[in-house]
Design an enzyme around this catalytic site. Structure first.
Site, PDB file in Angstrom:
ATOM      1  CE  LYS A  54     -40.023  -8.922 -23.845  1.00 19.61           C
ATOM      2  NZ  LYS A  54     -40.028  -9.127 -22.393  1.00 19.61           N
ATOM      3  CD  GLU A 114     -44.523  -5.859  -7.305  1.00 18.67           C
ATOM      4  OE1 GLU A 114     -43.768  -5.736  -8.285  1.00 18.67           O
ATOM      5  OE2 GLU A 114     -45.739  -5.590  -7.342  1.00 18.67           O
ATOM      6  NE  ARG A 123     -45.541  -2.615  -8.135  1.00 20.37           N
ATOM      7  CZ  ARG A 123     -46.254  -2.069  -9.123  1.00 20.37           C
ATOM      8  NH1 ARG A 123     -45.987  -0.844  -9.540  1.00 20.37           N
ATOM      9  NH2 ARG A 123     -47.231  -2.728  -9.706  1.00 20.37           N
TER      10      ARG A 123
END
Length: 591
Positions: free
Chosen positions: A247, A335, A363
């Site tokens: 990244k 979640e 969610r």
């Protein structure tokens, strides 16, 4: 040297290049992303990490006929630039500009709208099965998903289903060991062992799910990527390619501090150094008020627990993790698990602060109802990024929470107007409530530099009178109260207006609301959530149910998805900014 990127308008142009020119194109694409994002801001590290993979995918596959789905979409800037949006990429995340995430209405190359994680496998599988039914047997379907996202429940559900089909599906795992914060969990440990060659080949989770597994391979090695993707095109059924990337690749500081450079703000394109901001005299961010207050409360009560689904930095739960590492838990992008884990801990007497962005609590809606509210467990939900969040747009606005939580029995809904109230509501909840509570607060900074005041217990339901007037009652909840106060300071005949702030949306003090309505000629409600099913409609029901026969004007987010722009621009769009409120109030003062 000839600039290649300037001549690439779409993947058809890309495929005309000889393979030996692709590394030069990769450098130009990376530099282009860095240059634009350094000036305009946005998500940086994720897109830099997949430059070679992006080029390889569009080079090998016949997009848009072959269907490519990017998970979350933080990493899709290179994809957008190569798919007919290079010349407008500078409008990324701006009002009326292109979206920061893939979006079906924006381009035929954006096959699925994303923004929340872990949906790519299910979506691409759905496309692949549909292609089968239509007889399109040669069409390719590719899902690119990160190692943090693949740990989510829906991603496993997609893998589980795909493994018992013969769908022409390729799942590419972009493994960089980080989402927004570093990845966590047993799956991350497994992937690390695979990368380090410490995992026995027969011990392969993906193969056990009936995928043709290959990798791990270097995601920055273009010839290797292209060779492997060409091979996988000929393999039938579900396939899985494990790709290792870095990244922030190509910008040294972004590689060294991947959390900070996920979305670094403005920075120097040459050095990568972030432009400093003098924030010494500014009010704090609400997330930091939450994080620091949680630590303060946790020092007083050893039963206090913090839970976050993969957002320790964004929510400032990191402060609790540093102070009490055993009492602060990052569950990863999960979640649903976060909510039910909190419920389980609450059954054992723990005081659980479950911090989830408002948009992401959507969610876990079933878990809020079934596992928390139905059992009346006093979980404390702290809903960061409530209201309009700005440039992340429709996928991230926290504007639905009042409406979707309002209908749930047992659940208290709180909306502080400033940092001091946030602290006091957190304090009140930590002392023990008979019900679960959701505390919603916005992205960004508050109002008070001197916010660390002694705690005061708040009375549930109590309405605060901020201004007393004679004719029009303005009822607001949450931080939008500050827009109302500013508008009232400039409106004509300000003495006609009362202003009432509702720190608690539910339960509602019906008698007090009736008294307010009866003592004024007209009523205005204001919220930074959707009007449909929201706070204002709750006031409407009191007026209607008690035959109070008063006119009520509801202001808030209209019945439409609000796109991206600054919070100020979006408040203007919804007519809840200070200037629009002044205009609206003046029409009442003239009546």
């Amino acid at each position: 040297m000839e600039n290649l990127l300037s001549k690439i308008n779409n993947p058809t142009d890309l495929r005309k290049l000889p393979e030996n020119q692709l590394p030069q194109l990769a450098k130009e694409l990376r530099d282009f992303i860095i240059d634009i994002v350094s000036k305009k801001e946005g998500h940086l590290g994720a897109s830099l990490g997949v430059v070679e993979l992006t080029i390889a995918l569009h080079y090998v596959f016949n997009t848009p006929e072959d269907l490519l789905v990017w998970d979350v979409g933080h990493q899709a800037y290179g994809h957008k630039i190569l798919t007919e949006r290079r010349d407008i990429f500078h409008t990324n995340r701006e009002l009326n500009g292109i979206s920061g995430f893939p979006k079906r209405s924006e381009s035929i190359y954006d096959t699925f709208g994303v923004g929340h994680s872990s949906t790519s496998i299910s979506a691409a599988l759905g496309m692949a099965l549909a292609s089968q039914l239509k007889g399109e047997v040669e069409k390719q379907h590719i899902a690119v998903i990160g190692d943090a996202s693949i740990a989510s429940g829906i991603a496993f559900e997609g893998l589980n289903h795909a493994g018992v089909t013969d769908a022409n599906l390729l799942v590419i795992l972009n493994d960089n060991a980080i989402g927004i914060d570093p990845s966590i969990g047993a799956l991350k440990d497994y992937l690390t062992a695979v990368k380090e060659g410490k995992n026995p080949k027969e011990n392969n989770i993906i193969k056990s799910l009936n995928f043709d597994y290959s990798g791990p391979i270097d995601g920055h090695d273009l010839p290797k990527l292209i060779s492997e993707l060409e091979r996988l095109k000929t393999v039938k059924g579900p396939k899985f390619l494990h790709v290792i990337t870095t990244k922030g690749k190509g910008l040294q500081l972004a590689e060294e501090d991947q959390v900070k450079y996920h979305a670094p703000g403005k920075f120097d394109a040459e050095t990568g150094k972030i432009h400093p901001k003098d924030e010494s005299h500014l009010p704090p961010k609400f997330q930091d008020v939450f994080g620091n207050t949680l630590v303060e409360l946790a020092k007083q009560n050893e039963k206090i627990i913090g839970i976050t689904p993969a957002m320790p930095t964004g929510s400032s739960m990191k402060y609790m993790m540093e102070a009490f590492p055993k009492r602060a838990i990052d569950v990863g992008i999960a979640e649903q698990h976060a909510v039910t884990l909190a419920a389980g801990m609450a059954t054992q007497g723990m005081v659980v602060f479950c911090n989830i962005y408002s948009t992401f609590l959507q969610r876990a809606y079933d878990q809020v109802i079934h596992d928390v509210a139905l059992q009346n467990l006093p979980v404390i939900f702290c809903l960061d990024r409530a209201g309009l969040v700005g440039e992340d747009g429709a996928t991230h606005h926290g504007v639905f929470d009042i409406a979707y939580l309002n209908c749930i029995p047992n659940l208290i809904i709180a909306a502080p107007k400033d940092e001091i109230e946030l602290r006091n509501i957190m304090f009140t909840a930590s002392k023990g409530l008979n019900h679960p509570i959701a505390i919603r607060y916005p992205r960004g900074r508050g109002e008070n530099v001197n916010w660390e005041q002694p705690f005061e217990k708040m009375e549930i339901e109590k309405i605060r009178e901020l201004q007393k007037g004679s004719k029009v009652a303005i009822l607001s909840t949450g931080t939008i109260a500050n827009n109302v106060s500013r508008a009232l300071s400039e409106v004509r005949n300000s003495e006609l207006f009362s202003h009432y702030h509702f720190p608690f949306i539910k339960p509602l003090d019906n008698l007090a609301v009736q008294e307010i309505v009866n003592s004024h000629d007209e009523i205005i409600t204001i919220e930074d959530g959707v009007i449909k099913g929201g706070f204002g409609e709750q006031i409407n029901s009191v007026v209607a149910n008690h035959n109070l026969n008063k006119k009520v004007l509801n202001l808030g987010i209209p019945d439409m998805f609000i796109e991206h722009g600054t919070v100020f621009e979006l408040q203007q769009l919804c007519k809840i900014d200070v200037n629009h409120l002044i205009q609206i109030f003046n029409t009442f003062s003239n009546a």
